[in-house]
Design an enzyme around this catalytic site. Structure first.
Site, PDB file in Angstrom:
ATOM      1  N   LYS A  74       0.854  -1.189   0.000  1.00  0.00           N
ATOM      2  CA  LYS A  74       0.000   0.000   0.000  1.00  0.00           C
ATOM      3  C   LYS A  74       0.890   1.240   0.000  1.00  0.00           C
ATOM      4  O   LYS A  74       1.900   1.286   0.714  1.00  0.00           O
ATOM      5  CB  LYS A  74      -0.888  -0.030   1.250  1.00  0.00           C
ATOM      6  CG  LYS A  74      -1.928   1.070   1.337  1.00  0.00           C
ATOM      7  CD  LYS A  74      -2.810   0.887   2.581  1.00  0.00           C
ATOM      8  CE  LYS A  74      -3.926   1.913   2.661  1.00  0.00           C
ATOM      9  NZ  LYS A  74      -4.811   1.695   3.842  1.00  0.00           N
ATOM     10  N   SER A 149      -9.706   1.676   2.598  1.00  0.00           N
ATOM     11  CA  SER A 149      -8.818   2.438   1.756  1.00  0.00           C
ATOM     12  C   SER A 149      -7.768   1.615   1.021  1.00  0.00           C
ATOM     13  O   SER A 149      -7.226   2.081   0.007  1.00  0.00           O
ATOM     14  CB  SER A 149      -8.114   3.513   2.589  1.00  0.00           C
ATOM     15  OG  SER A 149      -7.318   2.920   3.589  1.00  0.00           O
ATOM     16  N   SER A 173      -9.902  -0.655   6.840  1.00  0.00           N
ATOM     17  CA  SER A 173      -9.301  -0.546   5.516  1.00  0.00           C
ATOM     18  C   SER A 173      -8.576  -1.779   4.990  1.00  0.00           C
ATOM     19  O   SER A 173      -8.168  -1.772   3.831  1.00  0.00           O
ATOM     20  CB  SER A 173      -8.347   0.640   5.470  1.00  0.00           C
ATOM     21  OG  SER A 173      -9.082   1.815   5.303  1.00  0.00           O
TER      22      SER A 173
HETATM   23  N1  GLN Z   1     -13.061   4.015   5.885  1.00  0.00           N
HETATM   24  C1  GLN Z   1     -12.585   4.451   7.163  1.00  0.00           C
HETATM   25  C2  GLN Z   1     -12.201   5.904   7.085  1.00  0.00           C
HETATM   26  O1  GLN Z   1     -12.467   6.471   6.091  1.00  0.00           O
HETATM   27  C3  GLN Z   1     -11.433   3.596   7.610  1.00  0.00           C
HETATM   28  C4  GLN Z   1     -10.194   3.933   6.885  1.00  0.00           C
HETATM   29  C5  GLN Z   1      -9.022   3.095   7.289  1.00  0.00           C
HETATM   30  O2  GLN Z   1      -9.138   2.068   7.959  1.00  0.00           O
HETATM   31  N2  GLN Z   1      -7.855   3.580   6.932  1.00  0.00           N
HETATM   32  O3  GLN Z   1     -11.659   6.470   7.974  1.00  0.00           O
END
Ligand code: GLN
Length: 473
Positions: A74, A149, A173
């Protein structure tokens, strides 16, 4: 072939790391323009790493447990000299002077990092649609999102571009894109995997974890990256857990809690899949009880104060001086403002404003302080649940992969994608998602297994019970 089999073949000299890499590069070449999985493919670096592995085998040495296995990273993980953007204009052109501990460990185990994958900007999102460089498409249905994400990393494994990938999970994410792409994704116990070299979003919630096509590959990857690191002050002072050794332990005699709040609002096919999975665990000798943990309903509200509060502080470092982008202005303040205005996207700005507001004098107690109290209640509620049962089961997401644009105009609808995953991050505990059944449009469903801190050996063993039934092997 699994990552385990590929690594074994390389260690025995039956396959070369270079041939595995070429196959991976070909797969990337075939579909990356369509799917937009990788932001950067590090061909020279990967070729050099693969050659080193082959040289070691030729010398009769053992290159390690992931010998020659291509892996996607990532793009919020720092790798020396390799462009690292967090999918943000503000970091465009920046090349880190050091590597994340997890990357050093991967290379130490013979893995071959192939490149950096797309994500929501600064990992804020659930669909990769907030990436400044355009979204990633779901390999199973390119009209739909891969989740986020860590959408690029999940898509890389689902598209067969790399057998393994790393993501980060702050509120879901890793687990949410794993569910939407039909693969295994793990949010390890907070502190189990070093965060050194992970670009911070919300430091008390962030955790790096594995993506893989099956449970055993995810276990192997987590064993390689876990374990104490003195470079991260929140790293647990203990070695990596033994996961593969306990993979076939089964669940006989274990107590499993089916959590009502982890099904509330989920598509009927998803509820049915979780109930079927619960039945499989019961058939394998577990005792199943139905539980209600009402505190879980508060998770989303607490998260959207705590995570933005921490983010507003962590993202203060992007000032036009130290990293990436600079937009000039008449003085330093004007330069800072112009840089941040041009460099951050709308979702990141929304989070910075939310967080700054929640932390401001006069509102601190009412918002941030309250959210911390809710977080403590959540921890207590999980603790009480784990006095009654050994692990919990629920859905990973309320729906299967959704079409592009369907939630981009409604932040709340997007935030709800993580309603089932966020509580684990707030509690610092462990959870994994594995594919189990299919839902709307024949897309994969993710079932979530949750356990207390350090319960990974049990979570993986339970996941393996489900996987064996699902795959018939
Ligand atoms: N979708 C969640 C957010 O927007 C979690 C994101 C994540 O785990 N990095 O914060």
């Amino acid at each position: 072939m699994s990552a385990r089999e590929l690594a074994e073949a390389v260690r025995r000299g039956e396959r070369t790391a270079q041939s595995l890499l070429e196959a991976s590069l070909r797969a990337i070449d075939e579909r990356n323009d369509e799917l937009h999985v990788f932001l950067h493919v590090d061909e020279p670096g990967a070729r050099a790493a693969a050659r080193l592995v082959d040289d070691r085998v030729a010398r009769g040495e053992d290159p390690g447990r992931l010998a020659g296995v291509p892996i996607a990273l990532k793009d919020n993980l720092c790798q020396t000299g390799v462009p690292t953007t967090c999918s943000s204009r503000i970091l465009e052109g920046w090349r880190p002077p050091y590597s994340a501990t997890v990357i050093d460990r991967l290379i130490g185990a013979g893995a071959v990092p192939v490149g950096k994958t797309n994500l929501d900007e600064f990992a804020m999102g659930s669909s990769t649609e907030t990436s400044a460089f355009g979204p990633t498409r779901n390999p199973l249905d390119p009209t739909r999102v891969p989740g986020g994400s860590s959408g690029g990393s999940a898509a890389s494994v689902a598209a067969g571009m790399t057998p393994l990938a790393l993501g980060s999970d702050t509120g879901g994410s890793i687990r949410q894109p794993a569910a939407l792409c039909g693969i295994v994704g793990v949010k390890p116990t907070y502190g189990m995997v070093s965060r050194y070299g992970l670009i911070a979003f919300a430091s008390s919630l962030d955790q790096i974890g594995p993506f893989a096509a099956d449970v055993a590959d995810a276990a192997l990857l987590l064993e390689v990256i876990a374990g104490h690191d003195p470079m991260d002050s929140t790293s647990l002072p203990e070695p990596a857990p033994d996961l593969l050794a306990h993979l076939d332990d089964g669940v006989a005699g274990r107590r499993v809690g089916l959590v009502r709040e982890l099904l509330d609002g989920a598509d009927p096919e998803i509820v049915a899949a979780v109930e079927r999975a619960t039945g499989v665990l019961r058939d394998a000798g577990a005792t199943v009880v139905e539980l209600s943990i009402p505190e879980l309903r508060l998770g989303l509200s607490a998260y959207y104060l705590i995570a933005p509060a921490e983010a507003s502080s962590n993202l203060a470092r992007y000032d036009g001086v130290r990293y990436g982008l600079r937009v000039d202005g008449d003085d330093v303040t004007a330069m800072n403002e112009a840089t941040r205005t041009a460099g951050f996207g709308a979702e990141v700005k929304r989070r910075i404003m939310l967080g700054t507001y929640a932390l401001s004098a006069g509102y601190y107690d009412a918002y941030y302080g309250q959210a911390l109290k809710v977080r403590t209640q959540m921890i207590e509620a999980f603790r009480r649940a784990y006095q009654r049962v050994d692990l919990l089961i629920g859905a990973t997401t309320p729906s299967v992969a959704f079409p592009f644009g369907s939630k981009t105009n409604d932040p709340m609808a997007m935030y709800l994608s993580d309603v089932f995953t966020i509580p684990t991050n707030l509690a610092g505990e462990a959870a994994l998602s594995l594919p189990f059944g299919r839902g709307e449009a024949d897309l994969p469903i993710g079932v979530q297994l949750l356990g207390p801190g350090r319960s990974e050996p049990l979570l993986f063993a339970a996941a393996r019970v489900l996987e064996r039934v699902e795959r018939g092997s």
